[in-house]
Scaffold this motif. Structure first.
Motif: not given
Length: 148
Positions: A26-32, A72-80, A84-90, A122-123
């Motif tokens: 998640l570039h920039g923490g996924g806040r885009q 939010t999209v990453a979280d929806l995918v992680r629910e399924r 799944t790990r999330v890495l916050d990147t620049p 996503v589902e």
């Protein structure tokens, strides 16, 4: 399906990585913010624009008007894909913080609005990917092999 280094194809990209057990970056923490429209809704809008009386003279944004963060999209995918790990990147230079469409003219002109939510999209994609594992590109599978 998924292009290396692409900023598009977010649901496909996250789902394929999660299916392989790879982390989601998640570039920039996924806040885009993005306005995500399911391909079936895009197809419906296209067909409706061909037959709507006023559409031939209009430029229309095909969108939901709903801002959705990358996280939010990453979280929806992680629910399924639990675990799944999330890495916050620049945030990469030039990566837009984003925005979302104003669908008012589309709704007025086509007498229609998109119906498939991001969660439903996503589902649907994850279910399809489960039935079509060969859709994950070889280069991404190789990344998994290299990380193991």
């Amino acid at each position: 399906m998924v292009k290396p280094g692409s900023h598009s194809w977010m649901v496909a990209w996250f789902s394929a990585r999660a299916a392989l057990g790879l982390p989601l970056h998640l570039h920039g923490g996924g806040r885009q913010i993005r306005d995500l429209v399911h391909v079936d809704d895009v197809a419906e809008a296209t067909v409706r624009s061909l037959i709507a009386p006023r559409a031939h003279n209009e430029t229309l944004n095909v969108g939901t008007g709903t801002p959705t963060s990358v996280r939010t999209v990453a979280d929806l995918v992680r629910e399924r894909f639990p675990g799944t790990r999330v890495l916050d990147t620049p945030m990469p230079p030039g990566d837009p913080v984003g925005g979302y469409a104003s669908p008012h003219r589309m709704i007025s002109t086509l007498a229609w609005k998109p119906a498939i939510t991001v969660a439903d999209g996503v589902e649907r994609y994850v279910r399809w990917l489960g039935k079509t594992p060969d859709a994950v590109p070889e280069w991404l599978q190789a990344e998994r092999s290299a990380s193991v």
